[in-house]
Write a protein that holds these residues in place. Structure first.
Motif, PDB file in Angstrom:
ATOM      1  N   TYR A  75      15.442  -3.585  -4.607  1.00 55.99           N
ATOM      2  CA  TYR A  75      15.822  -4.732  -3.790  1.00 55.99           C
ATOM      3  C   TYR A  75      15.342  -4.606  -2.340  1.00 55.99           C
ATOM      4  CZ  TYR A  75      18.885  -5.012  -7.820  1.00 55.99           C
ATOM      5  OH  TYR A  75      19.356  -5.035  -9.099  1.00 55.99           O
ATOM      6  N   GLY A  76      14.230  -3.875  -2.135  1.00 54.84           N
ATOM      7  CA  GLY A  76      13.735  -3.636  -0.787  1.00 54.84           C
ATOM      8  C   GLY A  76      13.603  -4.885   0.055  1.00 54.84           C
ATOM      9  N   PRO A  77      12.801  -5.889  -0.353  1.00 53.74           N
ATOM     10  CA  PRO A  77      12.626  -7.071   0.500  1.00 53.74           C
ATOM     11  C   PRO A  77      13.910  -7.888   0.640  1.00 53.74           C
ATOM     12  CG  PRO A  77      11.546  -7.384  -1.629  1.00 53.74           C
ATOM     13  CD  PRO A  77      11.934  -5.936  -1.551  1.00 53.74           C
ATOM     14  N   LEU A  78      14.756  -7.875  -0.378  1.00 46.82           N
ATOM     15  CA  LEU A  78      16.004  -8.631  -0.303  1.00 46.82           C
ATOM     16  C   LEU A  78      16.975  -7.974   0.671  1.00 46.82           C
ATOM     17  CD1 LEU A  78      16.189  -9.388  -4.074  1.00 46.82           C
ATOM     18  CD2 LEU A  78      16.236 -11.138  -2.321  1.00 46.82           C
ATOM     19  N   ILE A  79      17.046  -6.647   0.594  1.00 47.71           N
ATOM     20  CA  ILE A  79      17.899  -5.937   1.549  1.00 47.71           C
ATOM     21  C   ILE A  79      17.401  -6.165   2.968  1.00 47.71           C
ATOM     22  CG2 ILE A  79      18.591  -3.644   2.339  1.00 47.71           C
ATOM     23  CD1 ILE A  79      18.676  -2.784  -0.592  1.00 47.71           C
ATOM     24  N   SER A  80      16.080  -6.116   3.143  1.00 49.00           N
ATOM     25  CA  SER A  80      15.500  -6.369   4.471  1.00 49.00           C
ATOM     26  C   SER A  80      15.860  -7.765   4.961  1.00 49.00           C
ATOM     27  CB  SER A  80      13.983  -6.196   4.395  1.00 49.00           C
ATOM     28  OG  SER A  80      13.369  -6.588   5.600  1.00 49.00           O
ATOM     29  N   ALA A  81      15.777  -8.756   4.075  1.00 47.27           N
ATOM     30  CA  ALA A  81      16.109 -10.128   4.454  1.00 47.27           C
ATOM     31  C   ALA A  81      17.578 -10.249   4.843  1.00 47.27           C
ATOM     32  CB  ALA A  81      15.778 -11.081   3.309  1.00 47.27           C
ATOM     33  N   LEU A  82      18.448  -9.629   4.050  1.00 52.20           N
ATOM     34  CA  LEU A  82      19.880  -9.700   4.338  1.00 52.20           C
ATOM     35  C   LEU A  82      20.244  -8.928   5.614  1.00 52.20           C
ATOM     36  CD1 LEU A  82      21.103  -9.323   0.661  1.00 52.20           C
ATOM     37  CD2 LEU A  82      21.461 -11.331   2.111  1.00 52.20           C
TER      38      LEU A  82
ATOM     39  N   GLY B 250       2.535   3.933   4.602  1.00 47.53           N
ATOM     40  CA  GLY B 250       2.668   3.183   3.363  1.00 47.53           C
ATOM     41  C   GLY B 250       3.642   2.032   3.404  1.00 47.53           C
ATOM     42  N   ARG B 251       4.438   1.941   4.428  1.00 49.07           N
ATOM     43  CA  ARG B 251       5.403   0.848   4.534  1.00 49.07           C
ATOM     44  C   ARG B 251       5.812   0.710   5.997  1.00 49.07           C
ATOM     45  NH1 ARG B 251       9.334   0.570   1.399  1.00 49.07           N
ATOM     46  NH2 ARG B 251       9.062   2.207  -0.140  1.00 49.07           N
ATOM     47  N   PRO B 252       6.493  -0.400   6.365  1.00 48.50           N
ATOM     48  CA  PRO B 252       6.991  -0.513   7.736  1.00 48.50           C
ATOM     49  C   PRO B 252       7.828   0.714   8.101  1.00 48.50           C
ATOM     50  CG  PRO B 252       7.242  -2.597   6.587  1.00 48.50           C
ATOM     51  CD  PRO B 252       6.789  -1.608   5.563  1.00 48.50           C
ATOM     52  N   THR B 253       7.634   1.214   9.287  1.00 48.69           N
ATOM     53  CA  THR B 253       8.279   2.476   9.657  1.00 48.69           C
ATOM     54  C   THR B 253       8.855   2.384  11.059  1.00 48.69           C
ATOM     55  OG1 THR B 253       7.921   4.877   9.740  1.00 48.69           O
ATOM     56  CG2 THR B 253       6.184   3.479  10.616  1.00 48.69           C
ATOM     57  N   SER B 254       9.775   3.296  11.337  1.00 47.30           N
ATOM     58  CA  SER B 254      10.386   3.284  12.669  1.00 47.30           C
ATOM     59  C   SER B 254       9.415   3.882  13.687  1.00 47.30           C
ATOM     60  CB  SER B 254      11.686   4.081  12.660  1.00 47.30           C
ATOM     61  OG  SER B 254      11.427   5.460  12.615  1.00 47.30           O
ATOM     62  N   ILE B 255       9.541   3.414  14.904  1.00 48.11           N
ATOM     63  CA  ILE B 255       8.662   3.915  15.974  1.00 48.11           C
ATOM     64  C   ILE B 255       8.945   5.391  16.248  1.00 48.11           C
ATOM     65  CG2 ILE B 255       8.091   3.647  18.417  1.00 48.11           C
ATOM     66  CD1 ILE B 255       8.634   0.638  18.064  1.00 48.11           C
ATOM     67  N   ASP B 256      10.202   5.806  16.093  1.00 48.10           N
ATOM     68  CA  ASP B 256      10.533   7.225  16.307  1.00 48.10           C
ATOM     69  C   ASP B 256       9.801   8.105  15.294  1.00 48.10           C
ATOM     70  OD1 ASP B 256      12.156   6.710  18.433  1.00 48.10           O
ATOM     71  OD2 ASP B 256      14.019   6.735  17.280  1.00 48.10           O
ATOM     72  N   ASP B 257       9.791   7.679  14.007  1.00 47.53           N
ATOM     73  CA  ASP B 257       9.081   8.453  12.993  1.00 47.53           C
ATOM     74  C   ASP B 257       7.584   8.477  13.281  1.00 47.53           C
ATOM     75  OD1 ASP B 257      11.465   8.881  11.763  1.00 47.53           O
ATOM     76  OD2 ASP B 257      11.112   7.551  10.052  1.00 47.53           O
ATOM     77  N   LEU B 258       7.042   7.313  13.674  1.00 48.64           N
ATOM     78  CA  LEU B 258       5.614   7.235  13.979  1.00 48.64           C
ATOM     79  C   LEU B 258       5.279   8.140  15.163  1.00 48.64           C
ATOM     80  CD1 LEU B 258       2.867   5.928  13.447  1.00 48.64           C
ATOM     81  CD2 LEU B 258       3.562   4.037  14.939  1.00 48.64           C
ATOM     82  N   ARG B 259       6.157   8.181  16.152  1.00 50.18           N
ATOM     83  CA  ARG B 259       5.923   9.023  17.330  1.00 50.18           C
ATOM     84  C   ARG B 259       5.865  10.500  16.921  1.00 50.18           C
ATOM     85  NH1 ARG B 259       9.627   7.111  20.104  1.00 50.18           N
ATOM     86  NH2 ARG B 259       8.383   5.790  21.476  1.00 50.18           N
ATOM     87  N   GLU B 260       6.757  10.910  16.017  1.00 45.05           N
ATOM     88  CA  GLU B 260       6.804  12.307  15.596  1.00 45.05           C
ATOM     89  C   GLU B 260       5.545  12.689  14.825  1.00 45.05           C
ATOM     90  OE1 GLU B 260       9.810  14.981  12.855  1.00 45.05           O
ATOM     91  OE2 GLU B 260      10.676  13.500  14.255  1.00 45.05           O
TER      92      GLU B 260
ATOM     93  N   PHE C  31       0.812  -1.212   0.000  1.00 42.86           N
ATOM     94  CA  PHE C  31       0.000   0.000   0.000  1.00 42.86           C
ATOM     95  C   PHE C  31       0.842   1.258   0.000  1.00 42.86           C
ATOM     96  CE2 PHE C  31      -2.217   3.328   2.460  1.00 42.86           C
ATOM     97  CZ  PHE C  31      -3.123   3.674   1.478  1.00 42.86           C
ATOM     98  N   GLY C  32       0.736   2.047  -1.052  1.00 36.60           N
ATOM     99  CA  GLY C  32       1.317   3.378  -1.091  1.00 36.60           C
ATOM    100  C   GLY C  32       2.815   3.417  -1.220  1.00 36.60           C
ATOM    101  N   ALA C  33       3.498   2.303  -1.056  1.00 35.65           N
ATOM    102  CA  ALA C  33       4.952   2.347  -1.028  1.00 35.65           C
ATOM    103  C   ALA C  33       5.511   2.612  -2.410  1.00 35.65           C
ATOM    104  CB  ALA C  33       5.499   1.023  -0.504  1.00 35.65           C
ATOM    105  N   VAL C  34       6.534   3.447  -2.467  1.00 35.80           N
ATOM    106  CA  VAL C  34       7.237   3.711  -3.707  1.00 35.80           C
ATOM    107  C   VAL C  34       8.310   2.650  -3.864  1.00 35.80           C
ATOM    108  CG1 VAL C  34       8.668   5.371  -4.931  1.00 35.80           C
ATOM    109  CG2 VAL C  34       6.793   6.162  -3.501  1.00 35.80           C
TER     110      VAL C  34
ATOM    111  N   CYS D 290       7.752  -1.205  12.931  1.00 34.11           N
ATOM    112  CA  CYS D 290       6.448  -1.842  13.124  1.00 34.11           C
ATOM    113  C   CYS D 290       5.638  -1.718  11.846  1.00 34.11           C
ATOM    114  CB  CYS D 290       5.691  -1.218  14.294  1.00 34.11           C
ATOM    115  SG  CYS D 290       5.327   0.545  14.092  1.00 34.11           S
ATOM    116  N   TRP D 291       4.705  -2.647  11.697  1.00 33.22           N
ATOM    117  CA  TRP D 291       3.817  -2.637  10.531  1.00 33.22           C
ATOM    118  C   TRP D 291       2.631  -3.530  10.839  1.00 33.22           C
ATOM    119  CZ3 TRP D 291       2.574   0.559   7.123  1.00 33.22           C
ATOM    120  CH2 TRP D 291       1.973   0.229   5.912  1.00 33.22           C
ATOM    121  N   PHE D 292       1.691  -3.597   9.913  1.00 33.05           N
ATOM    122  CA  PHE D 292       0.490  -4.389  10.121  1.00 33.05           C
ATOM    123  C   PHE D 292       0.779  -5.872   9.928  1.00 33.05           C
ATOM    124  CE2 PHE D 292      -0.974  -0.183   8.904  1.00 33.05           C
ATOM    125  CZ  PHE D 292      -1.924   0.073   9.870  1.00 33.05           C
TER     126      PHE D 292
END
Length: 968
Positions: free
Chosen positions: A36-43, A252-262, A29-32, A295-297
């Motif tokens: 290699y997003g998921p691959l970088i995340s996996a690595l 739109g994508r998994p985000t850091s708690i610090d960003d969500l707090r702001e 949803f909404g992510a640009v 965190c994310w859904f």
């Protein structure tokens, strides 16, 4: 359905056994797109949890890993790495240390670069300790979604299997409810859940919120539709909890708690309230932690559902808050591309379109810098879409292509030029990655904007590039000459310009393609003069390439095409390089220089992959794989087709790679795989056998012969030969395959004593020969004595024709074919001819030692390259002729055992043959000595070793390991 949980359980069990699990999740949803997003995340996840020693070992194996994984803090802006190669190297390095599982969840939402990487990894399977598991939801794939094509390609790879998870039956739902509730549920409750969830296990679980094992049915107020079911748990949250989840959805994508707090603070939600909301949402199974601070859904679809709860205009302020938060952050490499892309997303959501355009252009520039070409094309397309809205006649702002405001405003023509510059970037970027339709649309729009009267040189360039794009996407044929002529006329008033030279070269190229030789020569000569006046490397490359192609028979073509290629390398332009490489290859092929084509094509393929010119890379992989196949270099062919198969591209180059992959599969005995490759090629290019440049008929004929359809192969070749006379050498290859098909049919007819079929087959071959003879130039014409390939193909045709006509003896024809193919470097055809030669010798009752020579040669090659069908044919023939196929090897030792210390080199060679159970005649034939001389050497061996027979000395040698024991 239930796919993620199923894979998670399997991965957890694997991890418990010591398997490295790399888990990446795609976001919809909404992510640009971020490369290699998921691959970088996996690595990154693996790097965080890996044993320090294992991590150090892997990173030592892959020094460029810092350019891919931000957590290593090793990225530099000057890094010139190819991300795909780093992804591949890291995954393989991890798998080399211990078994590994790479999971990519929800691959239907993967960015294009990640799909390319997955294709590359899968195509390269060679028995590594690696499994790749991907999951996707087919109910969310609309008609025309590109992933359909990607999945179709994957399913045709031999290492890929699929498992479809159907919706659960009533009995399976009952088992699930019993597991969740702790006891068997009432059957009415099961009925209710099945009715409302439609067998979806995730919805079934959501529907059980607040239900106990004693309940006979679901609460009446629970919704049955998907949206309401997804929202059911969310509705039970507190007001702050619901609002925090809505804010998270806008991210739109998994985000850091610090960003969500702001961002949450802008909605009146303090830090403590945020923490409580996240705990509440996590306990309710709505939100899940990803790593230490993300965190994310749990179910990504919930993000879309929650986003829809905003009334029109309400989400704008949340997007603006996210944009402000991201503005204050910094990143490097792929993460910075993602950050700018997310900024563009949020600016657009906040209706700040000018900032969105600027962020899109920054993201495109950054993506270009790290050679993430697909992402560059995506961001440029968004910028082009917004341009007219932001900087159109009715807009308040004025800016150049970098987004800088122009205080005084500019004339409309200047804005049109700026938009034209952007559109050219869009077109070229999409060409690089094989997005033909997007490129054509951009060239078309740019052409609409240009004024031919005030900017004729730009108009000339655009018209030429538009025509190239139209041809590449199948829109133009004869009209391409008209467009090329118009490009020349527009630039003619500027005879010293690069545009004029390039337009002339383009016109000459198209005329040569249509066999309109004289005008092609004239325009090429004029192009060279204009290019020399202009002094442009690109213009010089294209002009010399055009002159080289206008008359390939002229020896000047050698110097022209070589000069063109040298000039092209100076430009660094993949498109220019590709065109000149094709010109050089055409010259070399006309003179039989297939081997000489390999090195420049290999060099270009590396270059194209390094700079992200994916479309050109697939073209290069296609022609290189074909050349390597001709030379019998199967292992290299496999590597090259792997690279080509991994990249989504325009239909023609993709089909070209598929044809080479099919031919390789046929020769290695994988007919099912070959059939899948050919089916996919025909999906890409309908009427594949008619398309010029692909030369599909020989491959299709080879497949038909391998599957026992020789008659269909002969019909296909007869029907399409005239079409492919544009390149006479292609037509001659088809003629040879026609003779091969006819020979198979004739042999079958003779075995069945079917005289009528035999006469029909011979008549069909005669008709094919007559058809080719009517076409110019004559069959198997040789331009230069250096060309050894045409004589080899002619010799094969002669031998196959003799086989068809049963002209005895045929061994001489097959010997000539084998020797000519060997001299030309056609190792595959040499091996086939050697097998046929041995077959003919055996039929002619030649001595076994004579038959053994070509038979062993064919067997050695077949074993070396894994050509299983040929190997089996050779071994069957050897069995009939009672011929040993094992190749003797001379003994190797540092300190020979006593009985063998005094042997001469020749005696050692004879000993090796004795160990391989060769007869005197076979030894003589192999060593080019007489049988009498062999007998003398054997006598000397017996005397020196104190043995009394050839069997005794061979057994002694084996016991003392003086000769190989692994002889077949």
């Amino acid at each position: 359905m239930g796919k993620t949980r199923l894979v998670r359980v399997a991965a957890d069990e694997a991890a418990a056994r010591g398997v490295a699990v790399l888990w990446g999740r795609c976001v919809r949803f909404g992510a640009v797109d971020s490369p290699y997003g998921p691959l970088i995340s996996a690595l990154e996840g693996w790097a965080e949890s890996a044993d320090p020693r294992e991590l150090a070992d892997v990173l030592a194996d892959v020094p460029a890993a810092g350019g891919l994984l931000p957590s290593l803090n090793a990225y530099t802006s000057s890094s010139a790495i190819r991300l795909l190669s780093v992804v591949d190297a890291l995954v393989m390095a991890i798998a080399s240390h211990r078994p590994a599982v790479l999971v990519i969840d929800d691959v239907q939402w993967a960015d294009l670069a990640s799909r390319d990487a997955l294709s590359y990894l899968i195509a390269g399977f060679r028995g590594q300790q690696l499994s790749i598991l991907t999951t996707y939801r087919d109910e969310e794939l609309g008609t025309g979604d590109p992933i359909h094509s990607w999945l179709a390609d994957l399913r045709r790879m031999p290492s890929v299997t699929g498992l479809r998870l159907d919706r659960m039956t009533w009995e399976e739902t009952e088992q699930q409810l019993a597991h969740l509730l702790g006891d068997h549920p009432h059957h009415h409750l099961v009925d209710d859940v099945v009715l409302r969830s439609d067998g979806n296990p995730y919805l079934s679980e959501l529907l059980l919120e607040g239900v106990t094992v004693g309940d006979e049915e679901l609460p009446a107020d629970l919704p049955a539709e998907l949206r309401a079911a997804l929202l059911a748990a969310w509705h039970r949250l507190s007001a702050p909890g619901r609002e925090v989840m809505r804010v998270l959805a806008v991210a739109g994508r998994p985000t850091s708690i610090d960003d969500l707090r702001e961002v949450a603070a802008t909605r009146g939600i303090g830090s403590d309230a945020l923490t409580n909301a996240l705990v509440e949402a996590t306990d309710s199974g709505i939100c899940v932690a990803q790593g230490a601070d993300m965190c994310w859904f749990r179910h990504p679809l919930l993000a879309e559902v929650l986003y829809a709860t905003f009334v029109p205009g309400e989400a704008e302020s949340v997007h603006a808050a996210w944009a402000k938060t991201l503005e204050s952050r910094t990143a490097t490499g792929p993460d910075e591309v993602q950050r700018q892309g997310d900024l563009a997303l949020h600016y657009e959501g906040a209706h700040d379109l000018e900032s969105c355009l600027e962020a899109s252009l920054r993201a495109a520039g950054l993506a270009s810098g790290i050679r993430a070409r697909r992402e560059e094309a995506i961001h440029l397309r968004r910028a082009a879409r917004l341009w007219s809205t932001v900087y159109g006649p009715d807009s308040a702002g004025r800016a150049d292509t970098a987004g800088r405001a122009d205080e005084g405003g500019r004339a409309d023509t200047a804005h049109r030029a700026d938009e034209g510059d952007l559109l050219e970037r869009v077109a070229r970027a999409n060409e690089l990655v094989g997005e033909g339709e997007a490129s054509f649309a951009a060239w078309s729009r740019a052409l609409e904007l240009v004024d031919e009267r005030t900017d004729p040189l730009r108009a000339s360039r655009l018209r030429r590039r538009w025509a190239d794009s139209a041809w590449a996407t199948g829109r133009l044929s004869d009209e391409a000459i008209v467009e090329a002529s118009r490009a020349v006329e527009l630039s003619r008033p500027y005879p010293d310009s690069a545009e004029y030279a390039e337009a002339l070269a383009g016109l000459s190229w198209r005329q040569a393609w249509n066999n309109d030789v004289e005008p092609a020569r004239e325009h090429a000569e004029e192009a060279v003069l204009a290019a020399e006046r202009a002094g442009s490397s690109a213009a010089l490359s294209l002009a010399y390439a055009a002159r080289g192609c206008a008359d390939l028979r002229n020896e000047r073509s050698d110097g022209d095409t070589a000069t063109a290629l040298r000039s092209a390398w100076k430009t660094g332009d993949p498109d220019v390089l590709w065109r000149t490489l094709v010109a050089r290859r055409n010259y070399l092929l006309q003179r039989g220089g297939v081997a000489e084509c390999v090195e420049p094509a290999t060099e270009f393929l590396r270059f194209a992959l390094d700079v992200g010119a994916l479309s050109s890379a697939v073209f290069a992989a296609g022609i290189l794989a074909k050349d390597l196949l001709i030379l019998g270099r199967f292992a290299e062919t496999s590597d090259v087709t792997r690279q080509g198969l991994a990249l989504a591209c325009l239909p023609s180059p993709s089909a070209m790679v598929r044809l080479s992959a099919a031919s390789l599969s046929i020769r290695q005995g994988s007919l099912d795989v070959a059939g899948m490759h050919l089916q996919r090629a025909n999906e890409l290019i309908p009427a594949l056998e008619e398309r010029l440049g692909l030369v599909a008929p020989p491959v299709l004929a080879e497949y038909l012969l391998a599957t026992g359809h020789a008659e269909a192969a002969l019909d296909l070749l007869s029907r399409t030969l005239t079409t492919h006379i544009a390149d006479p050498r292609d037509a001659d290859e088809m003629l040879m395959w026609g003779a091969r098909a006819a020979a198979d049919l004739a042999e079958s007819a003779r075995d069945r004593r079917d005289g009528r079929s035999l006469r029909t087959t011979r008549a069909q071959l005669d008709d094919l020969v007559v058809l080719r003879a009517r076409l110019s130039p004559p069959p198997f014409e040789v331009i230069t004595t250096e060309d050894l390939i045409q004589p080899a193909i002619q010799a094969l045709f002669t031998a196959e024709t003799a086989r068809c006509m049963a002209k005895m003896p045929t061994s001489g024809a097959w010997e000539d074919a084998a020797r000519r193919c060997g001299a030309a470097g056609l190792r595959w055809e040499e091996a086939v001819a050697s097998w046929r030669w041995a077959q003919a010798l055996l039929a002619e009752r030649a001595p076994r030692a004579v038959v053994a020579v070509p038979l062993r040669s064919a067997h050695h090659f077949a074993v070396e390259v894994g050509a299983l069908p040929l190997q089996q044919q050779v071994e069957t023939l050897a069995g009939l002729g009672k011929i040993q196929l094992g190749e003797p090897s001379a003994p190797t030792y540092d300190e020979p055992a006593g009985p063998f210390r005094s042997l001469t080199k020749r005696e050692q060679e004879v000993l090796a043959h004795l160990v391989a159970n060769r007869t005197y005649a076979e030894i003589a034939q192999s060593l080019f000595i007489s049988e009498k001389t062999v007998s003398v050497h054997v006598s000397n061996l017996l005397h020196k070793t104190g043995t009394t027979s050839r069997r005794e000395v061979a057994a002694l040698a084996i016991r003392l390991r003086q000769s190989p024991t692994d002889v077949d």
